[in-house]
Design a protein around this motif. Structure first.
Motif, short mmCIF file in Angstrom:
data_model
loop_
_atom_site.label_atom_id
_atom_site.label_comp_id
_atom_site.label_asym_id
_atom_site.label_seq_id
_atom_site.Cartn_x
_atom_site.Cartn_y
_atom_site.Cartn_z
N ALA A 211 0.83 -1.21 0.00
CA ALA A 211 0.00 0.00 0.00
C ALA A 211 0.86 1.26 0.00
O ALA A 211 0.58 2.23 -0.72
CB ALA A 211 -0.93 -0.01 1.21
N ILE A 212 1.93 1.26 0.78
CA ILE A 212 2.83 2.42 0.82
C ILE A 212 3.57 2.56 -0.50
O ILE A 212 3.77 3.67 -1.02
CB ILE A 212 3.83 2.28 1.99
CG1 ILE A 212 3.10 2.30 3.34
CG2 ILE A 212 4.87 3.39 1.95
CD1 ILE A 212 2.35 3.58 3.62
N ALA A 213 4.01 1.42 -1.08
CA ALA A 213 4.75 1.47 -2.34
C ALA A 213 3.90 2.04 -3.47
O ALA A 213 4.41 2.71 -4.38
CB ALA A 213 5.24 0.08 -2.71
N ARG A 214 2.57 1.78 -3.43
CA ARG A 214 1.70 2.30 -4.49
C ARG A 214 1.62 3.82 -4.50
O ARG A 214 1.25 4.43 -5.50
CB ARG A 214 0.29 1.71 -4.34
CG ARG A 214 0.20 0.24 -4.71
CD ARG A 214 -1.24 -0.22 -4.83
NE ARG A 214 -1.33 -1.67 -4.70
CZ ARG A 214 -1.73 -2.31 -3.61
NH1 ARG A 214 -2.09 -1.60 -2.53
NH2 ARG A 214 -1.77 -3.61 -3.58
N THR A 215 1.94 4.46 -3.38
CA THR A 215 1.92 5.92 -3.35
C THR A 215 3.05 6.52 -4.17
O THR A 215 3.04 7.70 -4.50
CB THR A 215 2.04 6.44 -1.91
OG1 THR A 215 3.33 6.11 -1.38
CG2 THR A 215 0.95 5.85 -1.03
N GLU A 216 4.08 5.68 -4.48
CA GLU A 216 5.26 6.11 -5.24
C GLU A 216 5.99 7.27 -4.56
O GLU A 216 6.61 8.10 -5.21
CB GLU A 216 4.88 6.48 -6.67
CG GLU A 216 4.30 5.31 -7.45
CD GLU A 216 4.02 5.67 -8.91
OE1 GLU A 216 4.29 6.82 -9.30
OE2 GLU A 216 3.53 4.79 -9.64
N SER A 217 5.88 7.33 -3.24
CA SER A 217 6.56 8.37 -2.46
C SER A 217 7.74 7.75 -1.73
O SER A 217 7.56 6.89 -0.85
CB SER A 217 5.60 9.00 -1.46
OG SER A 217 6.29 9.82 -0.55
N ASN A 218 8.96 8.15 -2.10
CA ASN A 218 10.15 7.62 -1.44
C ASN A 218 10.18 8.00 0.03
O ASN A 218 10.64 7.22 0.88
CB ASN A 218 11.41 8.15 -2.14
CG ASN A 218 11.64 7.47 -3.47
OD1 ASN A 218 11.33 6.30 -3.64
ND2 ASN A 218 12.17 8.22 -4.43
N GLU A 219 9.70 9.21 0.35
CA GLU A 219 9.71 9.66 1.75
C GLU A 219 8.82 8.77 2.62
O GLU A 219 9.22 8.33 3.71
CB GLU A 219 9.24 11.11 1.87
CG GLU A 219 10.18 12.12 1.23
CD GLU A 219 9.89 12.35 -0.24
OE1 GLU A 219 10.47 13.28 -0.80
OE2 GLU A 219 9.09 11.58 -0.83
N LEU A 220 7.60 8.49 2.13
CA LEU A 220 6.69 7.65 2.89
C LEU A 220 7.23 6.22 3.04
O LEU A 220 7.10 5.61 4.10
CB LEU A 220 5.32 7.60 2.20
CG LEU A 220 4.38 8.77 2.46
CD1 LEU A 220 3.10 8.61 1.66
CD2 LEU A 220 4.05 8.88 3.95
N PHE A 221 7.84 5.72 1.98
CA PHE A 221 8.39 4.36 2.02
C PHE A 221 9.49 4.26 3.06
O PHE A 221 9.51 3.33 3.89
CB PHE A 221 8.92 3.98 0.62
CG PHE A 221 9.24 2.53 0.48
CD1 PHE A 221 8.24 1.60 0.22
CD2 PHE A 221 10.55 2.07 0.61
CE1 PHE A 221 8.54 0.24 0.08
CE2 PHE A 221 10.86 0.73 0.48
CZ PHE A 221 9.85 -0.19 0.20
N LEU A 222 10.40 5.24 3.07
CA LEU A 222 11.50 5.21 4.03
C LEU A 222 10.99 5.41 5.45
O LEU A 222 11.43 4.71 6.38
CB LEU A 222 12.51 6.31 3.67
CG LEU A 222 13.75 6.41 4.58
CD1 LEU A 222 14.50 5.10 4.62
CD2 LEU A 222 14.65 7.54 4.13
N LEU A 223 10.07 6.34 5.66
CA LEU A 223 9.52 6.55 7.00
C LEU A 223 8.83 5.30 7.53
O LEU A 223 8.94 4.97 8.71
CB LEU A 223 8.53 7.72 6.96
CG LEU A 223 9.13 9.13 6.88
CD1 LEU A 223 8.03 10.16 6.64
CD2 LEU A 223 9.91 9.46 8.14
N THR A 224 8.12 4.60 6.65
CA THR A 224 7.44 3.37 7.07
C THR A 224 8.45 2.32 7.50
O THR A 224 8.26 1.64 8.51
CB THR A 224 6.57 2.84 5.92
OG1 THR A 224 5.63 3.84 5.53
CG2 THR A 224 5.82 1.59 6.34
N LEU A 225 9.52 2.17 6.73
CA LEU A 225 10.55 1.19 7.07
C LEU A 225 11.19 1.51 8.42
O LEU A 225 11.39 0.62 9.26
CB LEU A 225 11.63 1.15 5.99
CG LEU A 225 11.26 0.56 4.64
CD1 LEU A 225 12.43 0.70 3.67
CD2 LEU A 225 10.86 -0.90 4.77
N ILE A 226 11.53 2.80 8.63
CA ILE A 226 12.16 3.19 9.90
C ILE A 226 11.23 2.92 11.07
O ILE A 226 11.63 2.35 12.10
CB ILE A 226 12.55 4.68 9.85
CG1 ILE A 226 13.65 4.90 8.80
CG2 ILE A 226 13.03 5.15 11.22
CD1 ILE A 226 13.97 6.37 8.56
#
Length: 578
Positions: A211-226
């Motif tokens: 779901a996060i990857a579908r946003t295509e936002s690198n910032e959101l993807f990294l924040l989610t991982l952290i």
């Protein structure tokens, strides 16, 4: 300095010192880890005292440990973990149990411990090895996926799991009536966490990441991982387990989904930055005055610990069917005291199991073993080779390397020998068999050999670089040798010994780095493949095709690059095309 700026100042000092120390270590051709540890000693409260609040840096350092283990979990797939599960579970229990029992016996015999409780506590402290230091050293040396690297990391992960149980049990050693309840509670916590992790890893985490990857936002993807990594680490810390095991399990959950490589690429810069803080913080704990006053005793303890742990680990690894060389390298990698032994030692000091003087001696001994680990691992290969050259010992060691199992047809000629049956070796074997070639696989992992046995593929179980194994492979009757080993040192040894047996044999080898590429070419390999360059060539080929270049022209360009052995595209050479 203003209070609001003190933290920024401390962070700047630590990162700057780490950069300077790492650069000096690199220039001296030493592991950068040594530079980090020494820079921590220099700027810490026991050195030049440049830091206002070292505890703040140590809090950030825990994030470095979490990211180190998270990245390991992403890379360390469940399939790879399954291959070494026996030595990970049974071997680690043997290693920790024998170390604790031996240390308790010695300390009681010499009067260093007052009772079995204190002796077992000291044994538990010394039984742990350093996940962070070993992982960092293996990464720098490119040995994560080697047999000894996999065994080391598997045992270390099992030790981290045991740490939570130790933290719960050790304070009750003087109260044996509560021991069974404490052990039962700790096991229930571990079991509950693992069940929750399996359920989340199968149904919750993949959907969340997609779901996060579908946003295509690198910032959101990294924040989610952290947030995910640190959240799971905090959960395990709250349960009384280590943050290491929580971060590692979080990485394993990510490893099983299709975005694993993308996640790893995002986390690596953070991992390296915060990991440097961790190693600097370890250096801060070293007290030069304690080292100076007790230097003889500490050096004696360092020698006893490192030699003793190596002598315990060596037969355990051999017991599980691994080669002598793998056992020697593993024992040299696990013979230090772990950074989380600091935590256990502090618990022992608080509950009165050890005195403050013993605590300081443990800190000094632990810090020195951590500093020595990269050098010991670096010296392990030359030491192994030197042992094989000894007239009295060499022949006996070579007999130990004789094939443990083999399934080779009596009339095997014009065959292709494939050294290594990992991810690369399996693809090579599949291609060759589909084309009708006879194949013989050299592999030293029992789990991989079980697969070969099931598929009825001829194999020899043992180290591919062993002269006895190569004699059994009948290289003089073979058409070619494909080297797909994950260990650079074994690759070079195998190449040299194979050419000594069959000088005209066609040999294709896999290089892990550009430096290794040159060494293998100079050693006589007819073809050397560098996976990163090959991936770049495939991407370039597809790109040229999409831009409309003629297929014949594309093939010509790619073949020219392969013919000159990547010289025109290598970034480390001044004549590379820009």
């Amino acid at each position: 300095m203003a209070a609001e700026h003190s933290f920024i100042f401390d962070l700047s000092v630590v990162l700057g010192a780490a950069a300077v120390g790492g650069y000096i270590a690199h220039r001296l051709r030493q592991p950068v880890l040594i530079g980090y540890l020494v820079s921590g000693l220099a700027v810490g409260p026991l050195g030049f005292r440049l830091l206002d609040d070292p505890e703040q840096i140590q809090s950030l350092a825990e994030i470095g440990v979490a990211f180190l283990l998270f990245a390991l979990g992403v890379q360390f797939s469940l399939e790879e973990l399954n291959r070494v599960r026996r030595v990970a579970l049974q071997g680690s229990l043997l290693q920790m149990g024998l170390t604790a029992a031996l240390v308790a016996t010695i300390t009681l015999a010499f009067g260093w411990a007052q009772g079995w409780g204190q002796g077992l506590f000291l044994g538990a402290v010394l039984s742990l090895s350093s996940t962070a230091v070993v992982l960092k050293t293996l990464t720098e040396r490119g040995e994560i996926n080697t047999p000894h690297g996999q065994i080391m990391l598997a045992i270390l992960i099992a030790q981290d799991l045991a740490l939570g149980l130790m933290l719960a049990v050790l304070p009750t050693l003087d109260q044996p009536g509560q021991l069974h309840w404490v052990i039962l509670t700790a096991l229930l916590k571990v079991g509950g966490f693992l069940v929750l992790a399996i359920l989340a890893g199968r149904w919750v985490v993949p959907r969340m990441i997609r779901a996060i990857a579908r946003t295509e936002s690198n910032e959101l993807f990294l924040l989610t991982l952290i947030a995910f990594c640190l959240g799971v680490a905090l959960l395990t810390a709250g349960l009384g387990l280590s943050i290491e095991i929580g971060a590692f399990v979080a990485g394993l959950m990510i490893a099983e989904i299709e975005y694993a490589d993308h996640a790893l690429a995002k986390v690596l810069p953070l991992r390296d930055t915060f990991a440097s803080l961790f190693f600097v913080s370890i250096g801060m704990l070293v007290d030069p005055s304690v080292l100076g006053q007790n230097l003889g005793r500490i050096l004696g303890l360092v020698s006893l610990v490192m030699v003793g742990k190596a002598m315990i680990v060596l037969p355990i690894v051999l017991l599980f069917g691994y080669s002598l060389r793998t056992a020697l390298l593993t024992s040299c990698g696990l013979n230090q005291i772990g950074e989380f032994s600091f935590v256990l030692a502090l618990v022992g000091l608080e509950v009165g199991l050890i005195t403050e003087n013993t605590y300081l001696l443990l800190l000094g001994t632990t810090a020195i073993t951590l500093v020595l680990t990269p050098w010991v691992l670096k010296a392990a290969d030359p030491l192994t080779e030197a042992l094989y050259q000894l007239p009295q010992l060499g022949p006996w060691l070579k007999r130990l390397e004789s094939p443990q199992q083999l399934a080779v047809p009596t009339e095997l000629k014009n065959h292709v020998v494939v050294a290594g049956y990992g991810r690369v070796g399996r693809v090579i074997v599949r291609i060759l068999r589909r084309r009708g070639y006879a194949v013989l696989v050299l592999e030293n992992n029992e789990a991989a050999v079980q697969t070969l046995r099931h598929k009825q593929i001829p194999y020899i179980l043992g180290d591919a670089d062993s002269e006895l194994i190569l004699e059994k492979a009948d290289l003089n009757a073979a058409k070619a040798l494909a080297i797909a080993l994950p260990d650079p040192t074994s690759t070079r040894l195998l190449l040299q010994r194979a050419l000594a047996i069959a000088p005209d044999l066609e040999i294709i080898a896999r290089a892990h780095t550009t430096r290794e590429l040159d060494l293998l070419i100079q050693s006589g390999a007819q073809e050397v493949v560098q996976p990163e360059f090959e991936a770049a060539l495939e991407l370039g080929s597809h790109l040229l095709h999409s831009l409309g270049d003629a297929p014949n022209h594309i093939r010509s360009v790619i073949e020219q690059i392969r013919t000159d052995r990547y010289l025109s595209i290598r970034p480390d050479l001044p004549n590379a095309d820009e």
